[in-house]
Design a protein around this motif. Structure first.
Motif, PDB file in Angstrom:
ATOM      1  N   ALA A 123     -20.768  19.725  59.180  1.00  0.00           N
ATOM      2  CA  ALA A 123     -21.406  18.790  57.975  1.00  0.00           C
ATOM      3  C   ALA A 123     -20.277  18.631  57.151  1.00  0.00           C
ATOM      4  CB  ALA A 123     -22.159  20.114  57.084  1.00  0.00           C
ATOM      5  N   HIS A 124     -19.264  19.258  56.973  1.00  0.00           N
ATOM      6  CA  HIS A 124     -17.951  18.996  56.056  1.00  0.00           C
ATOM      7  C   HIS A 124     -17.462  17.407  56.902  1.00  0.00           C
ATOM      8  CE1 HIS A 124     -14.252  19.042  54.084  1.00  0.00           C
ATOM      9  NE2 HIS A 124     -13.514  18.612  55.350  1.00  0.00           N
ATOM     10  N   TRP A 125     -17.223  17.494  58.290  1.00  0.00           N
ATOM     11  CA  TRP A 125     -16.573  16.354  58.806  1.00  0.00           C
ATOM     12  C   TRP A 125     -17.436  15.360  59.052  1.00  0.00           C
ATOM     13  CZ3 TRP A 125     -11.616  15.395  58.607  1.00  0.00           C
ATOM     14  CH2 TRP A 125     -10.749  16.872  58.120  1.00  0.00           C
ATOM     15  N   LEU A 126     -18.637  15.603  59.175  1.00  0.00           N
ATOM     16  CA  LEU A 126     -19.765  14.409  59.027  1.00  0.00           C
ATOM     17  C   LEU A 126     -19.552  13.633  57.622  1.00  0.00           C
ATOM     18  CD1 LEU A 126     -23.217  14.860  60.913  1.00  0.00           C
ATOM     19  CD2 LEU A 126     -21.339  13.156  61.248  1.00  0.00           C
ATOM     20  N   ALA A 127     -19.706  14.487  56.723  1.00  0.00           N
ATOM     21  CA  ALA A 127     -19.642  13.987  55.090  1.00  0.00           C
ATOM     22  C   ALA A 127     -18.285  13.331  55.215  1.00  0.00           C
ATOM     23  CB  ALA A 127     -19.907  14.973  54.266  1.00  0.00           C
ATOM     24  N   ARG A 128     -17.324  13.833  55.686  1.00  0.00           N
ATOM     25  CA  ARG A 128     -15.901  13.263  55.550  1.00  0.00           C
ATOM     26  C   ARG A 128     -15.997  11.753  56.164  1.00  0.00           C
ATOM     27  NH1 ARG A 128     -12.834  10.881  54.264  1.00  0.00           N
ATOM     28  NH2 ARG A 128     -10.289  11.036  54.231  1.00  0.00           N
ATOM     29  N   VAL A 129     -16.638  11.430  57.213  1.00  0.00           N
ATOM     30  CA  VAL A 129     -16.514  10.061  57.660  1.00  0.00           C
ATOM     31  C   VAL A 129     -17.879   9.414  57.090  1.00  0.00           C
ATOM     32  CG1 VAL A 129     -15.495  10.949  59.912  1.00  0.00           C
ATOM     33  CG2 VAL A 129     -17.923  11.007  60.016  1.00  0.00           C
ATOM     34  N   GLY A 130     -18.246   9.797  56.120  1.00  0.00           N
ATOM     35  CA  GLY A 130     -19.585   8.904  55.492  1.00  0.00           C
ATOM     36  C   GLY A 130     -20.848   8.937  56.298  1.00  0.00           C
ATOM     37  N   LEU A 131     -21.093  10.131  56.937  1.00  0.00           N
ATOM     38  CA  LEU A 131     -22.380  10.113  57.608  1.00  0.00           C
ATOM     39  C   LEU A 131     -23.330  11.203  57.195  1.00  0.00           C
ATOM     40  CD1 LEU A 131     -21.383   8.912  61.400  1.00  0.00           C
ATOM     41  CD2 LEU A 131     -22.372   7.402  59.432  1.00  0.00           C
ATOM     42  N   GLU A 132     -23.090  11.849  56.145  1.00  0.00           N
ATOM     43  CA  GLU A 132     -24.083  12.905  55.625  1.00  0.00           C
ATOM     44  C   GLU A 132     -25.357  12.850  55.767  1.00  0.00           C
ATOM     45  OE1 GLU A 132     -22.366  11.058  53.795  1.00  0.00           O
ATOM     46  OE2 GLU A 132     -21.806  12.134  51.897  1.00  0.00           O
ATOM     47  N   ARG A 133     -25.758  11.395  55.560  1.00  0.00           N
ATOM     48  CA  ARG A 133     -27.256  11.295  55.614  1.00  0.00           C
ATOM     49  C   ARG A 133     -27.803  10.964  57.041  1.00  0.00           C
ATOM     50  NH1 ARG A 133     -29.225   6.845  53.664  1.00  0.00           N
ATOM     51  NH2 ARG A 133     -27.036   5.506  53.645  1.00  0.00           N
ATOM     52  N   PHE A 134     -27.017  11.109  57.999  1.00  0.00           N
ATOM     53  CA  PHE A 134     -27.460  10.852  59.294  1.00  0.00           C
ATOM     54  C   PHE A 134     -27.247  11.868  60.166  1.00  0.00           C
ATOM     55  CE2 PHE A 134     -26.297   6.638  57.234  1.00  0.00           C
ATOM     56  CZ  PHE A 134     -27.388   5.995  57.762  1.00  0.00           C
ATOM     57  N   SER A 135     -26.997  12.980  59.769  1.00  0.00           N
ATOM     58  CA  SER A 135     -26.846  14.317  60.394  1.00  0.00           C
ATOM     59  C   SER A 135     -27.553  14.586  61.627  1.00  0.00           C
ATOM     60  CB  SER A 135     -26.945  15.828  59.806  1.00  0.00           C
ATOM     61  OG  SER A 135     -26.348  15.441  58.308  1.00  0.00           O
ATOM     62  N   ASN A 136     -28.928  14.106  61.319  1.00  0.00           N
ATOM     63  CA  ASN A 136     -29.860  14.532  61.980  1.00  0.00           C
ATOM     64  C   ASN A 136     -30.440  13.490  63.053  1.00  0.00           C
ATOM     65  OD1 ASN A 136     -30.293  17.228  61.281  1.00  0.00           O
ATOM     66  ND2 ASN A 136     -31.455  16.613  59.628  1.00  0.00           N
ATOM     67  N   SER A 137     -29.783  12.141  63.110  1.00  0.00           N
ATOM     68  CA  SER A 137     -29.866  11.069  63.743  1.00  0.00           C
ATOM     69  C   SER A 137     -29.441  11.034  65.168  1.00  0.00           C
ATOM     70  CB  SER A 137     -29.340   9.861  63.153  1.00  0.00           C
ATOM     71  OG  SER A 137     -29.900   9.630  61.862  1.00  0.00           O
ATOM     72  N   TYR A 138     -30.097  10.765  66.430  1.00  0.00           N
ATOM     73  CA  TYR A 138     -29.614  10.689  67.277  1.00  0.00           C
ATOM     74  C   TYR A 138     -28.482   9.181  67.690  1.00  0.00           C
ATOM     75  CZ  TYR A 138     -32.819  14.420  68.712  1.00  0.00           C
ATOM     76  OH  TYR A 138     -33.363  15.617  68.566  1.00  0.00           O
ATOM     77  N   PRO A 139     -27.602   9.673  68.697  1.00  0.00           N
ATOM     78  CA  PRO A 139     -26.693   8.359  68.812  1.00  0.00           C
ATOM     79  C   PRO A 139     -27.447   6.976  69.037  1.00  0.00           C
ATOM     80  CG  PRO A 139     -26.145  10.345  70.057  1.00  0.00           C
ATOM     81  CD  PRO A 139     -27.388  10.689  69.752  1.00  0.00           C
ATOM     82  N   HIS A 140     -28.305   6.984  69.641  1.00  0.00           N
ATOM     83  CA  HIS A 140     -29.181   5.844  69.825  1.00  0.00           C
ATOM     84  C   HIS A 140     -29.739   5.145  68.487  1.00  0.00           C
ATOM     85  CE1 HIS A 140     -32.919   7.955  70.218  1.00  0.00           C
ATOM     86  NE2 HIS A 140     -33.485   6.820  69.531  1.00  0.00           N
TER      87      HIS A 140
END
Ligand code: ADP
Ligand code: MG
Length: 260
Positions: A123-140
């Protein structure tokens, strides 16, 4: 000053059997990377950059010469480097059936880090790359640039002592690539990561690295451009780029560029 290098190649040759004859991909390749350096390896497509990377990762054995990474032979002592090399490829290599946060956590599963710590770090690193709102999104469900951000978060979450990027921005459009390059450089600076960027793009190498190793074909170091020194004495990234281009051009005008 005399710190032990993180990476050293010494007189490395790599030959493959290609269409029934021996093909030389790297020839007398020697260089070393010191702790904390941000280095680019630049050279034309097919000159042996990715082969050098696979030797560094221990995926292949050199035909001659020696490779040392964090003081071990990466081929013979492959498992000693487990989790220590963070790699960002051109293709993000995300698992399509896992969400963004699960992809970031995945690398840590292999290192047997506890579930709660994995999710916290992810969660920390996803936020660091600006994607905290997309944690539960799938790659596609994500754009190419966002997927590459997930793979960068996955790499940083492992906190590897050495970061490697092979054509990490080549599949992205220029605006996305520029934003990602800038963010990645900031993260590298903040985390003080030793990093090797491998790229065919001269401008990219000039913008990213403190020191640029210019590769010729077959893979070897033709020259070294000390970008950091050039910039410190009033040079621009464009000056660094033209110095890189000069050494590539002079190599091409000699016999050095013929395929061995
Ligand atoms: N496993 C292999 N077998 C045969 N030839 C290979 C192999 N790996 C790479 N090569 C050849 O070595 C050369 C250098 O490739 P590569 O290291 O991928 O270059 P670069 O990353 O600089 O574009 C290419 O001509 C490629 O076809
Ligand atoms: Mg390559």
């Amino acid at each position: 000053m005399a710190e032990k290098p993180i990476v050293s190649f010494s007189g490395v040759n790599k030959t493959f059997l290609k269409d029934g004859s021996l093909f030389t991909a790297c020839s007398d390749l020697s260089f070393s990377i010191q702790p904390g350096e941000v280095v680019a390896i630049v050279g034309e497509t097919g000159c042996g950059k990715s082969t050098a990377l696979s030797l560094l990762l221990g995926l292949q054995e050199p035909s001659h010469g020696s490779v040392r990474v964090l003081e071990v032979d990466p081929f013979k002592d492959f498992h000693a480097l487990k989790g220590k090399l963070g790699i960002i490829f051109q293709n993000d290599r995300l698992l399509p059936w896992r969400t963004a946060i699960e992809n970031v956590a995945f690398g840590m599963e292999i290192l047997h880090i506890s579930n709660s710590e994995r999710m916290q770090r992810a969660a920390h690193w996803l936020a660091r790359v600006g994607l905290e709102r997309f944690s539960n999104s799938y790659p596609h469900q994500l754009s190419g640039g966002m997927r590459q951000r997930v793979s960068i978060a996955r790499t940083f979450a492992l906190n590897p002592p050495l970061l490697l990027a092979d054509e990490a921005f080549s599949a992205l459009d220029e605006i996305t690539a520029t934003a990602l390059r800038n963010d990645l450089l900031t993260m590298i600076g903040e985390e003080r990561k030793t990093t090797i960027f491998i790229t065919h793009s001269v401008t990219e190498a000039a913008e990213l690295a403190e020191r640029v190793l210019v590769f010729g074909r077959p893979g070897r170091v033709l020259s070294e451009v000390r970008a950091k020194d050039l910039i410190a004495t009033g040079g621009t990234h464009a000056d660094v780029a033209s110095e890189i281009r000069e050494s590539m051009k002079s190599a091409r005008s000699t016999s050095a560029y013929s395929v061995a």
